[in-house]
Design an enzyme around this catalytic site. Sequence first.
Site, PDB file in Angstrom:
ATOM      1  CE  LYS A 169       8.150 -10.035 -23.069  1.00  0.00           C
ATOM      2  NZ  LYS A 169       6.778  -9.636 -23.418  1.00  0.00           N
TER       3      LYS A 169
ATOM      4  N   GLY B  42       8.958 -16.638 -23.397  1.00  0.00           N
ATOM      5  CA  GLY B  42       7.932 -15.811 -24.028  1.00  0.00           C
ATOM      6  C   GLY B  42       8.211 -15.651 -25.501  1.00  0.00           C
ATOM      7  N   GLY B  43       7.414 -14.892 -26.167  1.00  0.00           N
ATOM      8  CA  GLY B  43       7.564 -14.682 -27.598  1.00  0.00           C
ATOM      9  C   GLY B  43       8.899 -14.070 -27.944  1.00  0.00           C
ATOM     10  CG  PHE B  44       9.276 -10.650 -28.368  1.00  0.00           C
ATOM     11  CD1 PHE B  44       9.449 -10.793 -29.732  1.00  0.00           C
ATOM     12  CD2 PHE B  44       8.058 -10.237 -27.891  1.00  0.00           C
ATOM     13  CE1 PHE B  44       8.426 -10.506 -30.614  1.00  0.00           C
ATOM     14  CE2 PHE B  44       7.038  -9.949 -28.767  1.00  0.00           C
ATOM     15  CZ  PHE B  44       7.208 -10.083 -30.124  1.00  0.00           C
ATOM     16  N   GLY B  45      11.642 -13.837 -25.682  1.00  0.00           N
ATOM     17  CA  GLY B  45      12.737 -14.196 -24.795  1.00  0.00           C
ATOM     18  C   GLY B  45      12.228 -14.824 -23.518  1.00  0.00           C
TER      19      GLY B  45
ATOM     20  CB  VAL C 220       9.271 -14.875 -18.451  1.00  0.00           C
ATOM     21  CG1 VAL C 220       8.674 -14.058 -17.322  1.00  0.00           C
ATOM     22  CG2 VAL C 220       8.799 -14.344 -19.790  1.00  0.00           C
TER      23      VAL C 220
ATOM     24  CG  ASP D  70      -0.207 -12.522 -29.823  1.00  0.00           C
ATOM     25  OD1 ASP D  70      -0.965 -13.379 -30.304  1.00  0.00           O
ATOM     26  OD2 ASP D  70       0.938 -12.774 -29.413  1.00  0.00           O
TER      27      ASP D  70
ATOM     28  N   GLY E 226       9.467 -19.426 -17.971  1.00  0.00           N
ATOM     29  CA  GLY E 226       9.089 -19.930 -19.290  1.00  0.00           C
ATOM     30  C   GLY E 226       9.713 -19.091 -20.370  1.00  0.00           C
TER      31      GLY E 226
END
Length: 839
Positions: A544, A525-528, A530, A641, A523
Amino acid sequence: MRRRLTASAAAAAAAAAALLLLLTATLFSISGGVDTLSPDRPLLDNGTAALVSAGETFQLGFFSPNGSTSRYIGIWYNRIPVQTVVWIANRRSPINSRSGNLSLTAAGELVLTDGSSGVLWTSGAPDAPLSNPVAQLLDDGNFAVREAGGGGSPDDFAWQSFDFPADTHIPGMIVGRRRLKNGTDLNINITASTSDSDPTPGRFVYGLDLRGDQQLFIWSEMQQYWRAGPWNGRWFSGVPEMVDTANGLLRFDVEPNQMTYLRSEQSSALLRFVMHSSGHLQLIVWLENRQSWNTIWYAPKDICDPLSSCGPNGYCRQIITPQCVCLQGFHPSNPRNWQLRDGTDGCLRTTPLDCRNGTDGFLTLRNTKLPDTSRSIVNASLTLDQCRASCLSNCDCTAYAALNISDSGSGCITWTTNLTDITVYQSAVGQELYVRLAAADLASEPSSDHRRRRNHFVVVIVVLSVVLIALLSCLAFCLWRRKKKRAADIVEETEERDLDLPLFDLGTIRNATCNFSLQNKLGEGGFGPVYRGTIGEGPEVAVKRLSKTSTQGLDEFKNEVTLIAKLQHRNLVRLLGCCVQEEERILVYEYMPNGSLDVFLFDEVKGTYLDWRTRYNIIVGIARGLLYLHHDSRFRIIHRDLKASNILLDKDMDPKISDFGMARIFGGDESEANTRRVVGTYGYMSPEYIMDGIFSMKSDVFSFGVLVLEIISGKKNRRVYHTLDQLNLLGHIWNTWREGNCLDFVDKSIGNSFPEAEVLRCIKIGLLCVQERAEDRPTMPSVLTMLGSTGDITLLPEPKQPGFFSTRVPLSQIYSSSSMSNQDISSSNKVTITNIEGR
Ligand SMILES: *[C@@H]1O[C@H](CO)[C@@H](O)[C@H](O)[C@H]1NC(C)=O
Ligand SMILES: *[C@@H]1O[C@H](CO)[C@@H](O)[C@H](O)[C@H]1NC(C)=O
Ligand SMILES: *[C@@H]1O[C@H](CO)[C@@H](O)[C@H](O)[C@H]1NC(C)=O
């Protein structure tokens, strides 16, 4: 004429009824008002038959527990409207029809039959047959078989129900060991039921451990589970609060091999101890004015209750963190685990005892729950001074304490083993423990003997010290401010250097993920992205990969590495290593086969995998993980978060908090901070964070509360700001809570069978966590205490209105009212929007 006719008809009817009653009573069975069973009068399950004790306090008869149709013989309170059973005869062998028949044989044995399956339960044949037996329900709730007209003490009874308790300990009932007339010993323990609807003996047992100085214990499947400790003449050493709770209600009577309790003379309240199927020992009192039972005390309940959580020679503190501390003169036997707040390895003695030279002394530890006394040596005839001398003269002796503290201390307990399961209370309760130390280890703190010899020099020294302390504090303050500033920077060069984390080679990572192939992608993620992968022969990992385009991601990356590398908890996802090579920034985690919580929670089909038990475990697991972050780890960490997509589920569906990219470390006594860059996810962010950029542990608690309510309802709490006329999830739950029908909110995927009380408790805790004002929200330790309590939920505080209950302010307005510049707004919008939909 007419009136006379009616009157005579009524008289005839009454006479007929009386005759019928008499017939039934004599010919078939007992029909109430009688307290004895005799061989010619069995008790039949015809719906109304029951024995009633002479003072009308108790009733004995057939009943079905709530939620079951099986029939049991039981004893319950006669005068209160809620049927409350205190004893059950046939716990293991229910009757599945209405043909139960409890009879007394001519020799004096109680026999329960149901007409088809033979004998279901029996009291056992008396040692010698009785000539004229009766079985009588006594007014203290005991059911006893004895000779008609015989004496009324337990020794006169051929059998008594008090010797075979179920899950309830009522006043006068003995727990421990009772010597019977025939010379055999009977162990009497209280055994919890399997569940509220199934009285079959369950996992938990409560009773006395007679070894050493006898102690009250709860066992779980024969293993020690909770220790109330020894009786010190006034209370059980581990439950000092009992003195207040029970004050005026009851008094204990503790003797060698047995203990009981009695209602105090001043009180007429009905009360009972129940070993509940949840593992809690509860003291429950009938409130006459409210006409309900109320749990006024229960255990285990606090953080120090798990047995020996601080290992040998460590002690546990209830409120302060770190919770485990080594006794003075001892040091952690496993410093690494100790720092990571796992105290179970305990502590080792720093300086060996010097027995032959006779230089050892004693450290006085105040307000303690005494260490485990099962291997201690007891001598009731010594004074405390003699006790000290006796300990000094025995080279193996490690500590001593008074046996009885009721009148300035008498009797003697000595230990010759490591000291385990000590708690030191924060308030002046508990008792004194004297720990033997070598002179060198005692020197670091003035002994009480020295303190008595005060002289005038003390005054001079105090004055000098005050001056010195003032100077030092100034210095310390300046240093502290510098250090605090540095702590806020999180990533320090030094920290990076001593990172205790495997560095992976980029080639290895490429191999593991088939060169970051699409098939391996889990999927975004917030920063890239995974990826899933396998490194060598090892278990599967999650990789990640920080996207190269994201410039701001680098700080978050470093942040996450430094932070996570130091954290270890079963409810936090584990970082296995990282890779910093070429342009790549890569984190390698343990792989969570069940993915993230949101995938299950917000999907009607997958939602059915999460039954209530699983959801409850997830709630408790997240709470534990968060507690660790806030209070128990080496740092104080605000996650910032927390949301369903950041909760990963392992193969057993145990939750692990992940994604520490936005987490912040707080230094020493910092409790909140202000940021100009509000990051996080709408729906989970607290009002003070969004509006003023203030974050603290209480803003995490808010997010936790939202998560709890989402887990219960299966609905998302996003779109908070776009609901101009309709309420958000919090608002809806709040309204239904006040109307008293919030169970309507429970996710339909759970099905209809869930423990309502537990669900209501969780909803209430969720609502407490999302209260508008940060100071009203509970801390994580109290959230866990509330989750663990089984008492009446009315004992929890009443929640106030949740944050954003009635927000009708559009997004733009919120930001223009805050102090942030335009640039901050746009950047925070950007970050947040990428997170809004979760992953
Ligand atoms: C009840 O049980 C006793 C003893 O087992 C028996 O003698 C008696 O007949 C039974 N009564 C009824 C009504 O079944
Ligand atoms: C029951 O009590 C006895 C002594 O009173 C104790 O030794 C024993 O371990 C207890 N039984 C269980 C099942 O724990
Ligand atoms: C006992 O005293 C002697 C002499 O003072 C000293 O050398 C020795 O180390 C002492 N023993 C211990 C165990 O401290």
